[in-house]
Design a protein around this motif. Structure first.
Motif, PDB file in Angstrom:
ATOM      1  N   ILE A  38      -0.952  17.471  12.506  1.00 37.32           N
ATOM      2  CA  ILE A  38      -2.291  16.889  12.529  1.00 37.32           C
ATOM      3  C   ILE A  38      -2.121  15.464  13.039  1.00 37.32           C
ATOM      4  N   ALA A  39      -2.812  15.127  14.103  1.00 33.11           N
ATOM      5  CA  ALA A  39      -2.775  13.787  14.684  1.00 33.11           C
ATOM      6  C   ALA A  39      -4.186  13.216  14.643  1.00 33.11           C
ATOM      7  N   SER A  40      -4.322  11.979  14.141  1.00 34.08           N
ATOM      8  CA  SER A  40      -5.649  11.365  14.073  1.00 34.08           C
ATOM      9  C   SER A  40      -5.546   9.861  14.298  1.00 34.08           C
ATOM     10  N   ASN A  41      -6.668   9.269  14.658  1.00 34.38           N
ATOM     11  CA  ASN A  41      -6.673   7.834  14.936  1.00 34.38           C
ATOM     12  C   ASN A  41      -7.911   7.151  14.359  1.00 34.38           C
ATOM     13  N   GLY A  42      -8.327   7.550  13.189  1.00 36.01           N
ATOM     14  CA  GLY A  42      -9.493   6.952  12.556  1.00 36.01           C
ATOM     15  C   GLY A  42      -9.121   5.984  11.446  1.00 36.01           C
ATOM     16  N   GLY A  43     -10.072   5.177  11.039  1.00 33.92           N
ATOM     17  CA  GLY A  43      -9.895   4.283   9.906  1.00 33.92           C
ATOM     18  C   GLY A  43      -8.931   3.135  10.135  1.00 33.92           C
ATOM     19  N   GLY A  44      -8.688   2.787  11.405  1.00 38.30           N
ATOM     20  CA  GLY A  44      -7.794   1.687  11.701  1.00 38.30           C
ATOM     21  C   GLY A  44      -6.320   2.059  11.739  1.00 38.30           C
ATOM     22  N   TRP A  45      -6.030   3.337  11.613  1.00 36.49           N
ATOM     23  CA  TRP A  45      -4.643   3.810  11.618  1.00 36.49           C
ATOM     24  C   TRP A  45      -4.466   4.975  12.584  1.00 36.49           C
ATOM     25  N   ASP A  46      -3.327   4.981  13.272  1.00 38.71           N
ATOM     26  CA  ASP A  46      -2.861   6.175  13.974  1.00 38.71           C
ATOM     27  C   ASP A  46      -1.974   6.905  12.982  1.00 38.71           C
ATOM     28  N   HIS A  47      -2.184   8.197  12.836  1.00 41.59           N
ATOM     29  CA  HIS A  47      -1.467   8.963  11.817  1.00 41.59           C
ATOM     30  C   HIS A  47      -1.125  10.342  12.358  1.00 41.59           C
ATOM     31  N   VAL A  48       0.104  10.757  12.121  1.00 43.57           N
ATOM     32  CA  VAL A  48       0.543  12.094  12.504  1.00 43.57           C
ATOM     33  C   VAL A  48       1.304  12.688  11.325  1.00 43.57           C
ATOM     34  N   SER A  49       0.922  13.890  10.929  1.00 43.58           N
ATOM     35  CA  SER A  49       1.674  14.589   9.882  1.00 43.58           C
ATOM     36  C   SER A  49       2.262  15.861  10.473  1.00 43.58           C
ATOM     37  N   ILE A  50       3.410  16.252   9.931  1.00 45.02           N
ATOM     38  CA  ILE A  50       4.102  17.453  10.411  1.00 45.02           C
ATOM     39  C   ILE A  50       4.557  18.255   9.214  1.00 45.02           C
ATOM     40  N   TYR A  51       4.363  19.564   9.311  1.00 46.66           N
ATOM     41  CA  TYR A  51       4.691  20.478   8.227  1.00 46.66           C
ATOM     42  C   TYR A  51       5.372  21.710   8.824  1.00 46.66           C
ATOM     43  N   PRO A  52       6.547  22.089   8.305  1.00 47.79           N
ATOM     44  CA  PRO A  52       7.210  23.291   8.830  1.00 47.79           C
ATOM     45  C   PRO A  52       6.459  24.561   8.405  1.00 47.79           C
ATOM     46  N   LEU A  53       6.140  25.403   9.375  1.00 46.82           N
ATOM     47  CA  LEU A  53       5.427  26.646   9.091  1.00 46.82           C
ATOM     48  C   LEU A  53       6.391  27.730   8.611  1.00 46.82           C
ATOM     49  N   HIS A  54       6.065  28.345   7.482  1.00 44.82           N
ATOM     50  CA  HIS A  54       6.821  29.481   6.945  1.00 44.82           C
ATOM     51  C   HIS A  54       8.295  29.141   6.712  1.00 44.82           C
ATOM     52  N   GLN A  55       8.567  27.898   6.366  1.00 42.91           N
ATOM     53  CA  GLN A  55       9.940  27.451   6.123  1.00 42.91           C
ATOM     54  C   GLN A  55       9.928  26.470   4.970  1.00 42.91           C
ATOM     55  N   LYS A  56      11.054  26.352   4.310  1.00 45.65           N
ATOM     56  CA  LYS A  56      11.188  25.397   3.212  1.00 45.65           C
ATOM     57  C   LYS A  56      12.264  24.392   3.570  1.00 45.65           C
ATOM     58  N   HIS A  57      11.915  23.468   4.461  1.00 47.21           N
ATOM     59  CA  HIS A  57      12.819  22.382   4.821  1.00 47.21           C
ATOM     60  C   HIS A  57      11.994  21.212   5.332  1.00 47.21           C
ATOM     61  N   PRO A  59      11.336  18.300   7.998  1.00 50.36           N
ATOM     62  CA  PRO A  59      11.681  18.111   9.413  1.00 50.36           C
ATOM     63  C   PRO A  59      12.845  17.128   9.588  1.00 50.36           C
ATOM     64  N   SER A  60      13.711  17.428  10.532  1.00 54.12           N
ATOM     65  CA  SER A  60      14.899  16.610  10.794  1.00 54.12           C
ATOM     66  C   SER A  60      14.536  15.348  11.580  1.00 54.12           C
ATOM     67  N   TRP A  61      15.501  14.446  11.686  1.00 54.10           N
ATOM     68  CA  TRP A  61      15.326  13.235  12.498  1.00 54.10           C
ATOM     69  C   TRP A  61      14.990  13.611  13.934  1.00 54.10           C
ATOM     70  N   ASP A  62      15.695  14.608  14.492  1.00 55.24           N
ATOM     71  CA  ASP A  62      15.431  15.045  15.866  1.00 55.24           C
ATOM     72  C   ASP A  62      13.983  15.495  16.041  1.00 55.24           C
ATOM     73  N   VAL A  63      13.489  16.261  15.095  1.00 55.04           N
ATOM     74  CA  VAL A  63      12.105  16.750  15.164  1.00 55.04           C
ATOM     75  C   VAL A  63      11.128  15.580  15.083  1.00 55.04           C
ATOM     76  N   MET A  64      11.416  14.618  14.209  1.00 51.11           N
ATOM     77  CA  MET A  64      10.532  13.462  14.081  1.00 51.11           C
ATOM     78  C   MET A  64      10.539  12.618  15.364  1.00 51.11           C
ATOM     79  N   CYS A  65      11.680  12.526  16.028  1.00 54.34           N
ATOM     80  CA  CYS A  65      11.747  11.797  17.308  1.00 54.34           C
ATOM     81  C   CYS A  65      10.937  12.512  18.380  1.00 54.34           C
ATOM     82  N   ILE A  66      11.022  13.829  18.420  1.00 52.63           N
ATOM     83  CA  ILE A  66      10.233  14.603  19.379  1.00 52.63           C
ATOM     84  C   ILE A  66       8.748  14.412  19.107  1.00 52.63           C
ATOM     85  N   LEU A  67       8.374  14.453  17.841  1.00 48.88           N
ATOM     86  CA  LEU A  67       6.976  14.255  17.463  1.00 48.88           C
ATOM     87  C   LEU A  67       6.506  12.849  17.853  1.00 48.88           C
ATOM     88  N   LYS A  68       7.328  11.840  17.603  1.00 45.36           N
ATOM     89  CA  LYS A  68       6.982  10.466  17.974  1.00 45.36           C
ATOM     90  C   LYS A  68       6.762  10.380  19.479  1.00 45.36           C
TER      91      LYS A  68
END
Length: 114
Positions: A38-57, A59-68
């Protein structure tokens, strides 16, 4: 934050689940793992959240860098926050967030310290 339309052009996105004036929801796949974003830019903040689908882990540093890279420009500084314990809100285990205030710079340490 990149414009939502630009963000949604990433070849890693497998499904766009919603869009609006101030954000979007989408799924992307990396190394055989799927994530909901979910990526949003309201309320004075840019915000991105990430959740692994159907997994219990978490996200790794690599995944967060890709998302960034997917959601922000190369010259933007974003942060993951660890708020005071009294302010914790954990509605989804394994979910991580990237934050950037829109009207002020995030302080960073000298390059020598990093």
């Amino acid at each position: 934050m990149k414009p939502i339309k630009e963000m949604l052009k990433s070849p890693l996105i497998t499904k766009i689940t919603g869009t609006g004036d101030d954000g979007a929801m989408f799924e992307f796949k990396y190394k055989a793992r799927k994530y909901e974003v979910i990526a949003s830019n309201g309320g004075g903040w840019d915000h991105v959240s990430i959740y692994p689908l159907h997994q219990k882990h978490t996200p790794s540093w690599d995944v967060m860098c890709i998302l960034k890279n997917m959601c922000f420009n190369d010259d933007e500084v974003v942060m993951e926050l660890h708020p005071a314990k009294k302010d914790y809100v954990n509605l989804a285990e394994y979910c991580l967030h990237l934050w950037k205030p829109q009207y002020e710079a995030i302080p960073t340490p000298p390059k020598l310290f990093v």
